[in-house]
Every structure is written in C-alpha cells, then in structure tokens.
Write a protein that holds these residues in place. Structure first.
Motif, mmCIF file in Angstrom:
data_model
loop_
_atom_site.group_PDB
_atom_site.id
_atom_site.type_symbol
_atom_site.label_atom_id
_atom_site.label_comp_id
_atom_site.label_asym_id
_atom_site.label_seq_id
_atom_site.Cartn_x
_atom_site.Cartn_y
_atom_site.Cartn_z
ATOM 1 N N ARG A 78 0.828 -1.202 0.000
ATOM 2 C CA ARG A 78 0.000 0.000 0.000
ATOM 3 C C ARG A 78 0.865 1.256 0.000
ATOM 4 O O ARG A 78 0.527 2.265 -0.631
ATOM 5 C CB ARG A 78 -0.944 0.002 1.208
ATOM 6 N N ILE A 79 1.987 1.202 0.717
ATOM 7 C CA ILE A 79 2.911 2.343 0.714
ATOM 8 C C ILE A 79 3.468 2.558 -0.686
ATOM 9 O O ILE A 79 3.542 3.682 -1.187
ATOM 10 C CB ILE A 79 4.052 2.110 1.726
ATOM 11 N N LEU A 122 11.139 6.299 -0.288
ATOM 12 C CA LEU A 122 9.901 6.066 0.453
ATOM 13 C C LEU A 122 10.207 5.585 1.872
ATOM 14 O O LEU A 122 11.253 4.982 2.133
ATOM 15 C CB LEU A 122 9.044 5.023 -0.266
ATOM 16 N N GLU A 123 9.258 5.848 2.789
ATOM 17 C CA GLU A 123 9.381 5.387 4.169
ATOM 18 C C GLU A 123 8.837 3.965 4.264
ATOM 19 O O GLU A 123 7.632 3.739 4.364
ATOM 20 C CB GLU A 123 8.602 6.311 5.104
ATOM 21 N N THR A 124 9.747 3.000 4.170
ATOM 22 C CA THR A 124 9.337 1.592 4.174
ATOM 23 C C THR A 124 9.929 0.822 5.353
ATOM 24 O O THR A 124 10.015 -0.405 5.318
ATOM 25 C CB THR A 124 9.767 0.905 2.866
ATOM 26 N N PHE A 162 -4.020 3.732 8.931
ATOM 27 C CA PHE A 162 -4.709 4.411 7.836
ATOM 28 C C PHE A 162 -5.170 5.788 8.308
ATOM 29 O O PHE A 162 -5.817 5.913 9.355
ATOM 30 C CB PHE A 162 -5.935 3.622 7.377
ATOM 31 N N VAL A 163 -4.837 6.817 7.546
ATOM 32 C CA VAL A 163 -5.359 8.157 7.791
ATOM 33 C C VAL A 163 -5.883 8.716 6.477
ATOM 34 O O VAL A 163 -5.525 8.242 5.396
ATOM 35 C CB VAL A 163 -4.293 9.103 8.396
ATOM 36 N N GLN A 164 -6.710 9.727 6.582
ATOM 37 C CA GLN A 164 -7.356 10.285 5.406
ATOM 38 C C GLN A 164 -6.646 11.556 4.955
ATOM 39 O O GLN A 164 -6.444 12.470 5.747
ATOM 40 C CB GLN A 164 -8.818 10.588 5.730
ATOM 41 N N SER A 165 -6.283 11.617 3.682
ATOM 42 C CA SER A 165 -5.652 12.803 3.116
ATOM 43 C C SER A 165 -6.723 13.851 2.812
ATOM 44 O O SER A 165 -7.918 13.551 2.863
ATOM 45 C CB SER A 165 -4.897 12.431 1.844
ATOM 46 N N PRO A 166 -6.343 15.113 2.486
ATOM 47 C CA PRO A 166 -7.330 16.156 2.200
ATOM 48 C C PRO A 166 -8.335 15.787 1.107
ATOM 49 O O PRO A 166 -9.475 16.251 1.136
ATOM 50 C CB PRO A 166 -6.460 17.343 1.780
ATOM 51 N N ARG A 207 -9.580 12.889 0.741
ATOM 52 C CA ARG A 207 -10.290 11.748 1.318
ATOM 53 C C ARG A 207 -9.736 10.404 0.861
ATOM 54 O O ARG A 207 -10.350 9.365 1.088
ATOM 55 C CB ARG A 207 -11.805 11.818 1.029
ATOM 56 N N ALA A 208 -8.564 10.403 0.239
ATOM 57 C CA ALA A 208 -7.895 9.137 -0.081
ATOM 58 C C ALA A 208 -7.201 8.615 1.179
ATOM 59 O O ALA A 208 -6.818 9.382 2.065
ATOM 60 C CB ALA A 208 -6.884 9.354 -1.197
ATOM 61 N N LEU A 209 -7.050 7.279 1.279
ATOM 62 C CA LEU A 209 -6.409 6.681 2.442
ATOM 63 C C LEU A 209 -4.917 6.545 2.213
ATOM 64 O O LEU A 209 -4.475 6.059 1.173
ATOM 65 C CB LEU A 209 -7.023 5.311 2.741
ATOM 66 N N THR A 210 -4.149 6.982 3.184
ATOM 67 C CA THR A 210 -2.701 6.843 3.139
ATOM 68 C C THR A 210 -2.236 6.206 4.445
ATOM 69 O O THR A 210 -3.005 6.074 5.404
ATOM 70 C CB THR A 210 -2.011 8.212 2.948
ATOM 71 N N ILE A 211 -0.976 5.821 4.485
ATOM 72 C CA ILE A 211 -0.396 5.201 5.676
ATOM 73 C C ILE A 211 0.369 6.243 6.470
ATOM 74 O O ILE A 211 1.269 6.907 5.949
ATOM 75 C CB ILE A 211 0.551 4.050 5.302
ATOM 76 N N GLN A 212 0.005 6.387 7.748
ATOM 77 C CA GLN A 212 0.741 7.275 8.645
ATOM 78 C C GLN A 212 1.770 6.464 9.418
ATOM 79 O O GLN A 212 1.424 5.505 10.095
ATOM 80 C CB GLN A 212 -0.216 7.965 9.622
#
Length: 705
Positions: free
Chosen positions: A481-482, A494-496, A533-537, A539-544
């Motif tokens: 997902r990242i 990337l932060e992996t 999972f957090v929501q970006s501006p 409304r897409a889901l990203t990994i925090q």
C-alpha cells in the motif's frame, strides 16, 4: 539496517474482567497449546495470555453462524467485532494486525494486507483455535497484535473408518432463498501405523437481510456465495519415536449475488442492496483459491534428549475484490500471494531433575513470500514483491520447584524484498480530477533485527498463578500500500521501515473453587514507527508512520456451580495514542479502525435434561466517541466516526437423539435487533454505512459413526 531492540514501558493497572468459556467441561481450561512455543505444552506453563477456542465451542457457534470472523468475535475478548462481510477489515487483535496460520502455515498477506486472512477455512475441519495475544515473532512477519492458529482435526479413532456427517439449512423470516451446508469427515487407521483424515464441506449461503427484511449491501457481501473446503491428511508412524505426515487443505469461495447497490447517506440512510446489479464485474468476488500443502517429520529421539520437528509448506492464495471506480477506467483487483517455507525445530533437554528441568528450543525458519495486487485487465496496483526471510532462533525454558517457569528467547530476522518496476495507477480525486501515473523504479530492500522475549510464570497455588512477559514482533506490514501510493520515482525515497512492536504483559489466573476460574491481564505495546490508515485532504487513504502506544485490560470469569449449568463472561478495553510529529507529544489518538470499542461477552449454558443443551450468548459493544468531526464540513475523517453501543443475543441448542444422532438449532440475533456493525460508523463513508443481519435461524442434523 541492523538493530538490537530492547525497551522498557510501564504496565497498565490490572482490573477484574471476564472472558467467555462456552463448554460444560471445565477441564477444557487446562488445554495443551502448540502455538506459543512451537511445541506441545500445558497452558499453565505459558507466561502470557492465551485463548483456546475448543472443538465444542466451535461446533456450538457453528450452529449460529459458520463465518469464523463471527465465531471469534464471540470467543476472543480483545479481538474487534466482525464487519459481517467477506473482509475482516478492522478486526484487529489488541489494536494491531494479527498473523493467521493454518497448522502453522501463514495465511496472512502482510506485504499487501487484503483483510481476507481470517476467513480462509471452514470451521467444520478445525479441532481448536489457538490465539496468542500480544506481539510475537515466533512465526515471523505480521504478528504485531498476536497469532490466530487454526489447528485442524486429526485421527483419534482406532477404527478403520469413522466419521461425522453434518447437514444444515439457514434462513430468515422474510422470504428469499434458504442457505444450506453439508460436511463429511472421515478418519481412521488403515494399518497399525498408517492413519488418515478426509474432510469435505460445502456451503451455499442465501440472501442476507436486516431486521426490517431489507437486503444488505452487496459490497463484500457473503450472501449468495458458494464456499468449498477440502482436507486430506495422511500420517505414518515409522516407529514409536518417528512420524511423517502430509496434508492438503483447500478453500474457495465464489459469489453470484445479483443485487444492485443503493448508496445511502452516512448517519442517516443505510446503503442497501436493491434490484439487479450492473454487469461491471468480470470475475465473481471471493477467494477463488487458498491451497495449503504441508509435509512434516517428527522425531522425538533424534539423539538422547533431543527431538526434531521439520515442516515444509506451500501456500497459494488469490482473492478477488468488487468493481471500483476510484482509479482511471475502473476495474476489479486481485491479491495474489504464493508462499513456500521450511521450519526446522530442535528441542534439547538440558537437565531433568526431581523438582526442576530445563530445555532449549532452537532452529531456523525460511520463508519466500511473493505477493502482488493487480487489476483484472493486467494493470499493476502494487509492484511484484518477493520477500525472502531467514530467521534462526533460540528459546530457553526453565521449570523450577514445579511451580516457577522462566522463558527467554532470541530471533534474528533477516528479510530481503525485491521490488519490481511499476507504474502507479491514475486515481480519481474528490474534485473529479486525476492524479498522474508515474513510473517507479524498483530495487532491493533489506531489513535486519534481533528481537527477543522473556517471560515468567509463578503458579503459587491453584487459586493464584501470576505471569508477566516482554515480547517483540518485527514486520513489514502493508509495504504494498505504501508503494502503490508512491509520489517518488524510486523506492529508496519512500518510508518503508519495518514495524517493531514491544509488548509488555502482566496478569493473574487461577481456579478459586472447583466451580470458579478467572483470568485478569493488562498489557502495553509500543512501536517507534507504527502504521495506521489516515485520510488525506482529498479523502484518499494513506499510511501514517508515527510512534505509537496501545494499552488495555481484559480477562474472564467462568462459573460452573452444578453440572447442569455453566455461565460467565468477559470484558476487554483498550486505548491507543500516537505522536504524528514524532515530538514526544502523544495527545493524538490512533483511530477506531484499529482501536475497537470496549466489549462484553456473556453466556449461559444449561442442560435441563441429559440429552438437551440450551444456551444464550450476548455481545455488548460499548459506545466509542473519541473524535470530533471537521469544523468546516461537519464530516468525520476515515476511522474517526462515533460508534453507538449495541447488544446482540444469540440462541443455540442441541438434542442428542442417541449416541449417533444429534439435532441442533441456532438463532442469530434472536431479538431481531436493528443495528449496524462498528465499521459502518467508524469508516464514516456513505458506501460503508450498512445494517447488520437480522434474525436468522440454522437447523442442523449430525450423524456420528
């Protein structure tokens, strides 16, 4: 990167709580556990909290609902409630992802967690379920919150052939099609040394409706689904010390639900199934294949004082999702995962005195995990990921004075992931515009760490047994997902980094009288770089990725004042906090997609007649109000929606006609309560705002021979 990870954290306050134990046989408490140390040992020797869901419980819950996600929500206190879907999204264990195994074979796909790993086997073939709670590295990648290991049935009969036949129907009072299931288990001994188990199960589910008789949402729906399960296990005892065993377990599910989707409005109007669906899907939703092949060799006397256990395994998994229009031209996605591995386990007795003994368990695990998420038209949503993990380990166990057990171990994780080149998908933003597809150069990622565990259990007397432990897990969960949301043209930017979890646990358990037993447990788990999972501006889901702390309490009370009655309950509570800026400020909370609401399980089981058993289960989920909506829009972000409390009752009964025949009747949601699963609220999305199933009955006939 190479690390040695050790840290110290305070333990949460212990409080009296309760766990369900649904059995009329109190001896089931003192079960033999295989998963905790990869060898058979009594649960009284384990310095941590373990839940064993035994065969009686599984069969009793099967009368109500054959979905394992439902069975587990009623039997494991710290496991979040089921979504009622084919997906187990949000069903975390102690607020973190769980590693699912079948006879030690990994089922989870941590490189791209598709949330289909709990529902990968039919319960009719399971002998018991062992749930190891808290971070663990003993089975490798993905066990941040613990392990769920499905132990399949073995041959216990001396006959040439014996078996169990089950036939059942399910239905609701609102009309529509009935569901039905059938399973056949055969086992026995062909010769003195050669035994076998053969199992086949098939289930066809009907339409599923809420308490008002309205069809539930078709998204990830288990309605109108064909489920298949087969198992063949062959064993040969070479001599009294040596055994070889080969097994195959296959599972598949396929939906032909033809309902259309009528999207509701979050908090106001539920999303439902209505009319006929548009023909946008080229492949039925479900899990077309989950093949597991295992070959094992056991030698209890490789040389004096040493036992050997070798396991070789293969797993081939594919799951298919529904149509999505979140990316350009839309489509269906698949997660495909192929694993092969070997586990070599040696157990050497160091000494064995009259009042004390010591042993060392050591060996090496080798795993190759190839995972990818692709669309049906061939486009890659994640790149090809090929992880090789070689992990030597050692565990020392010391028993002193017949009541003190000390355990300590180390495991060296050596993971290498080859990532292929790929193009990101062009996705649709909230305003209708598209993100641009970019080419991402793959490469090699390497992770190394030494993780450890240490625990102590002091069985003072039958009434008071104390235990405490520190354990670690090491995983690279959700790497796919990242990568698939990459905004960089190379993976090196990337932060992996992996998720390293430190778990601290303190508890007490015991049997106060012949009719009362209990357990109370508190825990804290920390990670310097968690993943939520957090929501970006848009409304897409990203990994925090941020530091995290999860803490909680759980436990059970079990009463058996007479042979004809058995009752008790459980309670679990947890909280999770994080520091998004990594500045030591833990004022932010981990959202409700991981931190589930407090849960109470209660049950009563009666046997008014020798042949008749009746029972009632209760699940009460408390309100969860931890976040506020956006001041400007009035909308909750993903994972932050307010979850109302709800209470559900299930009825179950059985009648033994004779030694061979048994009739069972179960009623799910017996009061026909209208409620929504927790995910409908915390997800805070119109499409997920769905009702739960209304009252549904199951009638089963069983024949043993």
């Amino acid at each position: 990167m190479k690390k040695i990870i050790l840290s110290v954290a305070s333990l949460a306050t212990v409080m009296t709580v309760a766990q369900q134990k649904d059995s009329l046989d109190i001896k089931d408490v003192d079960g033999v556990v295989l998963t905790a140390s990869r060898k058979k040992e009594n649960i009284k020797e384990i310095p941590s909290s373990v839940t064993i869901v035994n065969q009686k419980q599984i069969q009793s819950q099967l009368t109500v609902n054959s979905d394992i996600t439902s069975i587990l929500q009623y039997t494991v206190p710290s496991l979040a409630t089921s979504s009622g879907q084919t997906s187990n999204t949000g069903q975390t264990l102690r607020g973190r992802q769980v590693l699912v195994l079948i006879d030690g074979i990994p089922q989870s796909t941590p490189l791209r967690n598709g949330a289909r790993d709990i529902r990968v086997i039919d319960p009719s073939v399971i002998e018991r379920i062992e749930v190891i709670k808290g971070a663990s590295s003993i089975y490798g990648n993905g066990a941040d919150g613990g392990i769920i290991n499905y132990i399949t049935r073995k041959s216990n009969s001396e006959k040439t052939i014996s078996g169990i036949t089950q036939v059942g129907i399910t239905g609701q009072a609102y009309g529509g099609t009935l569901g039905y299931r059938a399973s056949q288990l055969l086992s026995g001994k062909v010769t003195k040394n050669f035994d076998y188990v053969l199992s086949m199960a098939y289930e066809r589910t009907g339409y599923m409706k809420d308490a008002d008789g309205v069809d539930l949402s078709p998204t990830y729906s288990p309605a109108k689904m064909d489920n298949y399960n087969g198992m063949l296990k062959l064993g040969y005892n070479i001599n009294e010390n040596q055994r070889i065993e080969a097994s195959y377990i296959g599972y598949a599910s396929r939906s032909d639900l033809d309902l259309g989707l009528k999207t509701g409005k979050y908090g106001l109007i539920p999303t439902i199934g209505e009319g006929k669906g548009k023909n946008l899907e080229t492949t039925p939703q479900g899990t077309p294949r989950n093949h597991n092949i295992k070959l094992s060799y056991d030698n209890r006397n490789l040389w004096p004082g040493t036992a050997l256990d070798v396991n070789l395994y293969l797993q081939d998994f594919r799951t298919v999702y529904g149509y999505s229009d979140t990316f350009l031209n839309g489509g269906q996605s698949n997660i495909i995962s192929r694993k092969s591995g070997a586990r070599i386990n040696l157990d050497t007795q160091l000494w064995n005195g009259q009042n004390s003994q010591a042993e060392v368990i050591y060996g090496v695990d080798v795993l190759d995990d190839q995972t990818v998420q692709k669309l049906e038209d061939g486009r890659y949503w994640t790149p090809d990921m090929d992880m090789t993990n070689i992990a030597p380990f050692m565990l020392i166990k010391v028993d002193l004075l017949k009541n003190l057990t000390i355990k300590g171990g180390l495991r060296y994780e050596n993971m290498k992931v080859k990532v292929g080149d790929f193009n990101t998908l062009s996705t649709i933003k909230n305003d209708g515009t598209f993100t641009q597809s970019i080419f991402v150069k793959g490469g090699d990622l390497e992770y190394n760490a030494l993780v450890g565990n240490i625990g102590l259990r002091y069985n003072i007397n039958p009434m008071v047994n104390l235990f405490g432990s520190f354990s670690q897990s090491y995983s690279i969960n959700e790497l796919g997902r990242i990568l698939r949301t990459s905004t960089s043209d190379t993976i090196t930017n990337l932060e992996t980094k992996p998720i390293i979890v430190n778990n601290y646990e303190l508890g007490a358990t015991g049997q106060m009288t012949e009719w009362l037993d209990y357990e109370i447990t508190s825990y804290v788990s920390t990670s310097k770089l968690g993943a939520s999972f957090v929501q970006s501006p848009d409304r897409a889901l990203t990994i925090q990725r941020a530091p995290e702390v999860v803490y909680g309490v759980e436990g059970f009370l079990h009463f058996r004042p007479a042979r004809w009655i058995n009752f008790g309950g459980s309670y679990s509570w947890m909280e999770g906090i994080t520091s998004p800026k990594d500045d030591g400020d833990y004022s932010a909370k981990i959202n409700n997609s991981r931190i589930s609401a407090p849960k109470v399980l209660a049950y009563i089981q009666l046997r008014p007649l020798q042949k008749l058993s009746v029972g009632l289960d209760m699940l009460h989920a408390f309100e969860q109000d931890r976040f506020s909506p956006n001041v400007k829009t009035g909308l909750f972000a993903y994972g932050e929606g307010k979850v109302p409390e709800y209470t559900v009752f299930n009825f179950k009964s059985s009648f033994d006609i004779d030694k061979s025949w048994k009739l069972s009747l179960g009623i799910e949601n017996v009061l026909n309560k209208m409620y929504k699963p927790a995910i409908a609220w915390w997800a805070a999305r119109d499409s997920d705002f769905t009702n739960s199933m209304g009252m549904r009955g199951t009638f089963m006939v069983e024949y043993k021979f």
